[in-house]
Each structure stands twice: as structure tokens, then as C-alpha cells.
Motif scaffolding. Structure first.
Motif, short mmCIF file in Angstrom:
data_model
loop_
_atom_site.label_atom_id
_atom_site.label_comp_id
_atom_site.label_asym_id
_atom_site.label_seq_id
_atom_site.Cartn_x
_atom_site.Cartn_y
_atom_site.Cartn_z
N UNK A 119 -63.11 77.85 16.71
CA UNK A 119 -64.52 78.09 16.41
C UNK A 119 -65.43 77.08 17.08
N UNK A 120 -65.02 75.83 17.08
CA UNK A 120 -65.86 74.79 17.66
C UNK A 120 -65.55 74.48 19.10
N UNK A 121 -64.67 75.27 19.74
CA UNK A 121 -64.32 75.04 21.13
C UNK A 121 -65.32 75.73 22.04
N UNK A 122 -65.63 75.09 23.16
CA UNK A 122 -66.68 75.58 24.04
C UNK A 122 -66.38 76.96 24.63
N UNK A 172 -67.22 71.19 20.77
CA UNK A 172 -68.56 70.59 20.72
C UNK A 172 -68.50 69.16 20.21
N UNK A 173 -67.53 68.87 19.35
CA UNK A 173 -67.39 67.51 18.83
C UNK A 173 -67.05 66.50 19.92
N UNK A 174 -66.55 66.98 21.06
CA UNK A 174 -66.16 66.08 22.15
C UNK A 174 -67.31 65.71 23.06
N UNK A 175 -68.47 66.34 22.84
CA UNK A 175 -69.61 66.10 23.74
C UNK A 175 -70.33 64.82 23.37
N UNK A 219 -72.22 68.62 15.81
CA UNK A 219 -72.31 67.35 16.53
C UNK A 219 -73.74 67.15 17.02
N UNK A 220 -74.53 66.38 16.29
CA UNK A 220 -75.94 66.17 16.64
C UNK A 220 -76.09 65.52 18.00
N UNK A 221 -75.12 64.71 18.39
CA UNK A 221 -75.18 64.03 19.67
C UNK A 221 -75.22 65.02 20.83
N UNK A 222 -74.52 66.16 20.66
CA UNK A 222 -74.45 67.15 21.75
C UNK A 222 -75.81 67.74 22.09
N UNK A 223 -76.78 67.59 21.20
CA UNK A 223 -78.12 68.13 21.44
C UNK A 223 -79.04 67.11 22.12
#
Length: 489
Positions: A119-122, A172-175, A219-223
């Protein structure tokens, strides 16, 4: 092993298998609860090799394992002496139901776990998001994605998959900042121009935002890590514009009446005088021209790309001259045909207008870069004594060779002492140059403020609008000097 079979008359979809139990003088038909695809099962029944092939598939393996377990359960019930009459059939169904339900639940749980993991994979998310963009369930700021925007997203998806080769499970958590920097470096390494690089950055940011809105990206950082790259001098100068004097010369140049060159020139002039995109100025009809209640002649339209409604005051008589020339039945061309012909017109204009031969530092587009690489290969082939197999190959080579000789090709395009590509101004003209020229020339008049010009161009964002103003630093200095001199005179 007891025989298993289907009882349904359907030919499509799914159905449950049955088994015939013959033991101790009893003959019982029992539903196993094992679900199979009807068509695949029927195909497997045609021969032993077909059955073997079916059992090698994921579904076949599951079905075979369940059949073995069902048979073992039935054997155990008879071994324990629990099945003695037809009334004991329910004991068999209860036993095998527990087996199949447990296995089915296990499969569903595994699938759910996989979906949760993905689900969270790009890539899996983007694949689903593209489907939503196509069917309209995912929208672009409230509007359906246009065909052009959708195509751009698909191109971005291909580049993203190339970037993630070997790391397909990236989520997305990896961004983070380092991830974003690696992606931008990867895109730059493909030789894309700055505008394309910044578009890719914007699309990645949009992807992260869509996922966040859907609760998939937490992942707020990804934004926050996506930042457009500032224009550098050599790239900024590639986005040229035509001055009012150059537009005058273009409008007045002699072209064969009724030729495609004349028609493309006329459409381009409309673009320069109305500040509109190709998708809008190439699709005008009589209905787009009317008068306001105050009597002002205007061009009114809803821009295809953004859905923005604009009313452009017709302050240049040449617009109406062109309208009357075609009786509002304007010619229509694809962008590729239009760009090819407007460049040819500009090259002809350069014969009498020196400014169109001015050279600008320019980055090669991907298409131009591939063209130069092809020329290098063809030239090496010729120097090695090779001859072309077809006349078209020879024609292409001779055409590129002629261009290289006429333009100090190094090897195909001219370069300065720093190795930067130099192109004539006429070579850099495209359909979008008209919009850029119109906005820049309105700005240069000093008569309108930014909001007034944006109401004509349809821009909602002032930062984006300012990217269209392409006057040089020297031109800006001249403007400031004239204003200061006027103020002190």
C-alpha cells in the motif's frame, strides 16, 4: 484419492468442487468447498498433461493441496468408525469445511498482508493512481486530468520505474532529502532540460500529495523535500521571445498565398498577440470572438489545459485582419506539423532579419541529442568506407552533414569554447514562443500590472507567470534607466 468434479452448468466464473465417497457400501456426494476457476478446471480435465500443467500454477497448487487434505480428513473419519450411514454425511462436510475455510482464510490473510505491505510502496500505488486519473476518480485540483497531463504522468511513471530498478519495493516512508536529491540527479543525467526536470519534480510532489490525501503516505517529509531548480543563465536564454519589431517583420513577410507557411505564420501571430497556448489558439472559431457590454472586442475562451476562462481585449487590428482573412475558419495542424513549419518560416525570416540569426547558449533536447549521436555514428560509418543500404538513410545523413557544415557543427551543433551548444534564435522558436512573446511584450510596455497581464494569459500563480517574462538583464537595466531618467527630467 477420491475423484473430484464440477456440478455447475456455467462455463465462466468460479464454482465449488464435489467428491464422490464410496466406502463400506455407502455412496455419498459431498461438496468440498474448494473453489476453482471453471474454465481453467475444465481445460485441466482434457488430459493428464493438462492436469499436470494446471497443478503447476498458483491456483492449481492450492487446489491440489486442498484436495489431498480433504481426502485425508475423509480417510481419518472412516478409520475412526464415525461414518456408518448416509446421515453421517454432515460429519464429512463439517470436517472438510473447516479445512477449506482455514486455508481460504489463510490465503485471504496473506493477500491482505501483501496489499498492506504494498500500500505504501511507490510503484504499486502509482499504478493504481494512474487508473484513477484515467477514470476520473482521482482529479487534478478538482478537474479531470487532461489528455496532455495524463500523458506527462505516464512519462513520469516510466522514469520513476527506471530510477527504482532493483529497489521496486521503495515506499513513501523511504523518501527524504537524500532520496529526492538522487532522483533529481538521475533525471538530470538523462539530459532533460531544466523545464522538464522541474516538471518531474512537481509530478513527484503531486504523487506524494495524492498518496497523503488518500491516507497511504504518512511521511510528512516526503511533501517537503521537492524544490524546483533555479534557472541558470545558459538555460534561461533558450526560452527566447520575439520582440514587437520581429513580430511586425514576421507578419509582413511575403509568403505564398494559401501555403502552409502562410497559415502557420498567421496562427503564430495570433498566439503572439493573445498570449495563448497552442491548444487554445489552434482551435479558435467564430464563437470565440464577441463584444463586451461596454463595446470592447474580445477573444473569449476556456483554456484547455487549466479550464481557466479568459477574455482577451483585442487591442491589435492584425488579429481581426487574420480572422477576416480566413472568415474565422482557421486552419488546424498537429503541434508537430506546426512546429516544423514555423521553424522553416523563421529560418526564411532570418534571411532578411539579422536578429533571428543571433546565437544563444542552449541545452539540447533529448531528441536533438539523439540526432547528434546518430550523425556521429553515420559519419564514422562513412569514413570507414561504408555505404548506406537505403536512399532515405543517405538523404538523412546528407541533410545533417549540410547543416553541420553551415553551422560550424561540433560535431553537429556549434559549441563555444566552454563546450556549450549554440543555436540560432530562429531554431529555438516553437508554438509556445508565441505565448511567451505576448506576455513579455505586454510587460515591456509598462502599461499593465502583473494581475492585468495574468487575466489575459490565464495564469493563477504569479511565480509561474513571471517565468514567461524573458527580457534579459541588459533589457531590464535599460528599462530602469529610462524610468529613472523620466522621473528626473
Amino acid at each position: 484419492m477420491a475423484q473430484v468434479y464440477l456440478r455447475t452448468k456455467k462455463e465462466e466464473g468460479n464454482a465449488k468442487l464435489y467428491t464422490l465417497v464410496r466406502r463400506n457400501g455407502l455412496q455419498l456426494q459431498v461438496c468440498t468447498g474448494i473453489v476453482v476457476n471453471i474454465r481453467e478446471w475444465q481445460k485441466s480435465e482434457k488430459s493428464q498433461s493438462a492436469k499436470t500443467k494446471y497443478y503447476s500454477t498458483p491456483e492449481g497448487k492450492r487446489v491440489n493441496e486442498d484436495i489431498v487434505k480433504v481426502n485425508q480428513a475423509i480417510d481419518q473419519l472412516f478409520k475412526e468408525g464415525k461414518i456408518n450411514t448416509k446421515d453421517d454425511k454432515q460429519l464429512i462436510e463439517d470436517a472438510i469445511s473447516d479445512i477449506v475455510l482455514v486455508e481460504s482464510r489463510k490465503v485471504k490473510d496473506q493477500a491482505k498482508a501483501i496489499r498492506k505491505e504494498q500500500e505504501g510502496q511507490l510503484i504499486p500505488f502509482f499504478e493504481k493512481a494512474l487508473e484513477g486519473m484515467q477514470d476520473g476518480s482521482i482529479r487534478n485540483r478538482g478537474r479531470r486530468y487532461s489528455a496532455g497531463s495524463l500523458t506527462n504522468m505516464i512519462y513520469f511513471f516510466h522514469d520513476l520505474k527506471d530510477f527504482l530498478i532493483g529497489r521496486e519495493e521503495t515506499a513513501f516512508d523511504d523518501i527524504d532529502t537524500a532520496f529526492a536529491d538522487r532522483f533529481v540527479s538521475f533525471i538530470e543525467g538523462k539530459g532533460y532540460m531544466l523545464g522538464t526536470v522541474n516538471s518531474m519534480i512537481a509530478r513527484f510532489q503531486r504523487l506524494c500529495s495524492i498518496a497523503a490525501e488518500m491516507g497511504v503516505n504518512r511521511n510528512a517529509t516526503s511533501l517537503k523535500v521537492w524544490h524546483k531548480k533555479p534557472a541558470v543563465k545558459e538555460e534561461a536564454t533558450t526560452k527566447i521571445y520575439l520582440t514587437d519589431e520581429e513580430i511586425d517583420a514576421l507578419y509582413n513577410m511575403g509568403l505564398k498565398s494559401g501555403s502552409i507557411s502562410e497559415k502557420v505564420r498567421d496562427l503564430f501571430v495570433i498566439a503572439c498577440l493573445t498570449c495563448q497556448r497552442f491548444s487554445d489558439f489552434s482551435n479558435l472559431t467564430r464563437d470565440n470572438f464577441r463584444k463586451t457590454e461596454g463595446g470592447t472586442s474580445i477573444l473569449s475562451l476556456t483554456q484547455k489545459k487549466t479550464g481557466t476562462y479568459v477574455e482577451v481585449p483585442i487591442f491589435d487590428k492584425r488579429i481581426m485582419e487574420i480572422c477576416e482573412k480566413y472568415d474565422y475558419n482557421f486552419p488546424h495542424y498537429t503541434k508537430e506539423v506546426f512546429n516544423k513549419n514555423i521553424k522553416a518560416v523563421m529560418e526564411k525570416l532570418a534571411e532578411s532579419l539579422p536578429s533571428m540569426n543571433e546565437k544563444f547558449v542552449s541545452k539540447l533536447t533529448k531528441k536533438s541529442r539523439l540526432k547528434e549521436l546518430r550523425f556521429i555514428e553515420m559519419e564514422a560509418f562513412v569514413k570507414a568506407g561504408g555505404t548506406f543500404a537505403t536512399g532515405s538513410e543517405k538523404f538523412i545523413y546528407n541533410k545533417m552533414l549540410k547543416y553541420a557544415k553551415a553551422n560550424n557543427g561540433q560535431p553537429l551543433y556549434e559549441r563555444n569554447e566552454r563546450g556549450e551548444v549554440l543555436r540560432h534564435k530562429w531554431e529555438l522558436v516553437s508554438s509556445h514562443t508565441g505565448r511567451r512573446s505576448g506576455i513579455t511584450n505586454l510587460y515591456k510596455t509598462g502599461l499593465l500590472d502583473s494581475r492585468e497581464i495574468m487575466s489575459i494569459s490565464g495564469h493563477k500563480n504569479e511565480a509561474v507567470y513571471k517565468e514567461y517574462i524573458k527580457i534579459s538583464v541588459s533589457e531590464q537595466a535599460d528599462r530602469i534607466f529610462e524610468k529613472m531618467r523620466a522621473a528626473h527630467s
